[in-house]
Design a protein around this motif. Sequence first.
Motif, mmCIF file in Angstrom:
data_model
loop_
_atom_site.group_PDB
_atom_site.id
_atom_site.type_symbol
_atom_site.label_atom_id
_atom_site.label_comp_id
_atom_site.label_asym_id
_atom_site.label_seq_id
_atom_site.Cartn_x
_atom_site.Cartn_y
_atom_site.Cartn_z
ATOM 1 N N ASN A 1 19.424 -3.725 33.150
ATOM 2 C CA ASN A 1 19.173 -3.480 31.734
ATOM 3 C C ASN A 1 20.460 -3.345 30.927
ATOM 4 O O ASN A 1 20.521 -3.805 29.783
ATOM 5 C CB ASN A 1 18.303 -2.231 31.561
ATOM 6 N N ALA A 2 21.484 -2.723 31.501
ATOM 7 C CA ALA A 2 22.773 -2.625 30.806
ATOM 8 C C ALA A 2 23.330 -4.016 30.510
ATOM 9 O O ALA A 2 23.822 -4.283 29.398
ATOM 10 C CB ALA A 2 23.767 -1.813 31.635
ATOM 11 N N LEU A 3 23.246 -4.917 31.477
ATOM 12 C CA LEU A 3 23.723 -6.296 31.280
ATOM 13 C C LEU A 3 22.857 -7.031 30.262
ATOM 14 O O LEU A 3 23.367 -7.768 29.405
ATOM 15 C CB LEU A 3 23.723 -7.041 32.616
ATOM 16 N N SER B 1 29.819 -2.233 25.934
ATOM 17 C CA SER B 1 29.876 -0.781 25.744
ATOM 18 C C SER B 1 28.559 -0.262 25.170
ATOM 19 O O SER B 1 28.003 0.726 25.658
ATOM 20 C CB SER B 1 31.028 -0.409 24.807
ATOM 21 N N LEU B 2 28.057 -0.944 24.139
ATOM 22 C CA LEU B 2 26.781 -0.539 23.537
ATOM 23 C C LEU B 2 25.640 -0.650 24.542
ATOM 24 O O LEU B 2 24.792 0.241 24.642
ATOM 25 C CB LEU B 2 26.468 -1.415 22.317
ATOM 26 N N GLY C 1 23.672 2.637 25.753
ATOM 27 C CA GLY C 1 22.255 2.675 25.390
ATOM 28 C C GLY C 1 21.345 2.805 26.599
ATOM 29 O O GLY C 1 20.365 3.554 26.581
ATOM 30 N N THR C 2 21.687 2.092 27.678
ATOM 31 C CA THR C 2 20.890 2.171 28.905
ATOM 32 C C THR C 2 21.061 3.522 29.587
ATOM 33 O O THR C 2 20.083 4.137 30.037
ATOM 34 C CB THR C 2 21.283 1.040 29.872
ATOM 35 N N TYR C 3 22.291 4.008 29.661
ATOM 36 C CA TYR C 3 22.550 5.319 30.262
ATOM 37 C C TYR C 3 21.757 6.406 29.540
ATOM 38 O O TYR C 3 21.129 7.268 30.176
ATOM 39 C CB TYR C 3 24.042 5.626 30.202
ATOM 40 N N ASN C 4 21.756 6.365 28.199
ATOM 41 C CA ASN C 4 21.022 7.361 27.421
ATOM 42 C C ASN C 4 19.518 7.310 27.695
ATOM 43 O O ASN C 4 18.839 8.338 27.682
ATOM 44 C CB ASN C 4 21.268 7.154 25.920
ATOM 45 N N LEU D 1 16.369 1.459 25.989
ATOM 46 C CA LEU D 1 17.581 1.557 25.178
ATOM 47 C C LEU D 1 17.464 2.765 24.257
ATOM 48 O O LEU D 1 16.445 2.934 23.583
ATOM 49 C CB LEU D 1 17.763 0.284 24.341
ATOM 50 N N ARG D 2 18.491 3.590 24.236
ATOM 51 C CA ARG D 2 18.541 4.707 23.295
ATOM 52 C C ARG D 2 19.956 4.845 22.737
ATOM 53 O O ARG D 2 20.910 5.041 23.501
ATOM 54 C CB ARG D 2 18.143 6.025 23.965
ATOM 55 N N LEU D 3 20.075 4.732 21.435
ATOM 56 C CA LEU D 3 21.334 4.974 20.739
ATOM 57 C C LEU D 3 21.053 5.955 19.604
ATOM 58 O O LEU D 3 20.288 5.648 18.687
ATOM 59 C CB LEU D 3 21.912 3.667 20.177
#
Length: 381
Positions: free
Chosen positions: A70-72, A122-123, A127-130, A365-367
């Motif tokens: 998902n990060a990729l 980076s975004l 976003g995935t980590y959050n 995704l969370r930002l």
Amino acid sequence: MSFLLFRSHPFLIALILFTRFVWPLKINKYLKLILGIFFILISLKLYIYLLSGGTMMDSKLNRTLSMLVNALNFSAIFLAVLTICRDFINLLYKIIKRQSHATIIPPHNLICALILAIFSFSLGSIGTYNAFKTPQITNYTISLNNLPKEADGYSLLFLTDLHISSPISKEDIEDIVTLTNQENADLIVITGDFVDGDVESLKDRTDILFKLKARDGIYAVSGNHEFYSGYLSWLKYFSNGGFKFLENQATVIKSSNNIPLFNLAGVPDKNAWRFNNIGPNIDKALANIDKELPTILLSHQPSFALEAQEKVDLVLSGHTHGGQAPLIRNLIASANNGLVSGLYDLESTQIIVSNGTKLWMGFPLRLNTPSEIIKITLRSR
């Protein structure tokens, strides 16, 4: 239409990245080909899920692999958007300069491309980590008319949008249960989207939810994802575990001394109609309430609050995931009558829309929109 867009947008992202980001670069053709294939692969996350035995609802990937994929994928989406913005800026610059070859951000320039790529990755990673982080506790104090003095200070823990699937680990769910139980709430309510998958696949995870404890029990309603995942099976499963579902029903919550405190009502999700089930009916849900008491309504989708307006005192909803990120939040708000995150006052009816306790793994995704467990303390007016 939305289903077709969901299926086709990965190919559009891949096309933009290959033709507008990779192809113009002044690099070795073999490196260009490798980069092109890489961006195509990370754009087609949905099809990676399907080819690996997963579904749109449940990827069947573990937590670590899901975070990486998902990060990729989000990095690719952000890079495609930035590439379109770059091309638009260059187009305006050409028009202003009246020169067809004029550019302010050269598409072939490796430094410019690297800056865009680093910012996008980076975004995507943040976003995935959050999205996978443990939810925070958000506190609200809500004053209700006609709330008996015995209910002053009564506390509810409000969970929603757990979206339990393969990438949500047992440890994730244990953390949610621990956080919730530590608050020692009088009542726990859950407004749907418990799961993304069938009972057999997810039972080892969902069983953990039965560790949730509250003096006055756990009440719930269905969300749209229950209907995608086998509504009747899940309703029976959670009901057998002690969860009380209020599907077009209401109950009176009473004190330990058997004093009536408030009405708690619930409606099923609107998607019930699509699956030949009974949909939300506010009049049926409120048919047997005690009209001398305030009423709290559980509804997965916040837009239903408009139908309940002035008929109930407080609506608790989820579904929007808080909008998940800037700009996306605006789109989700417009689709939900402006009700996307937080507390709203609709004349005599208040509504709290939760950001969600977890997040659907189809778009994790969370930002600037953290996951949350909401604690509500009731006060008499």
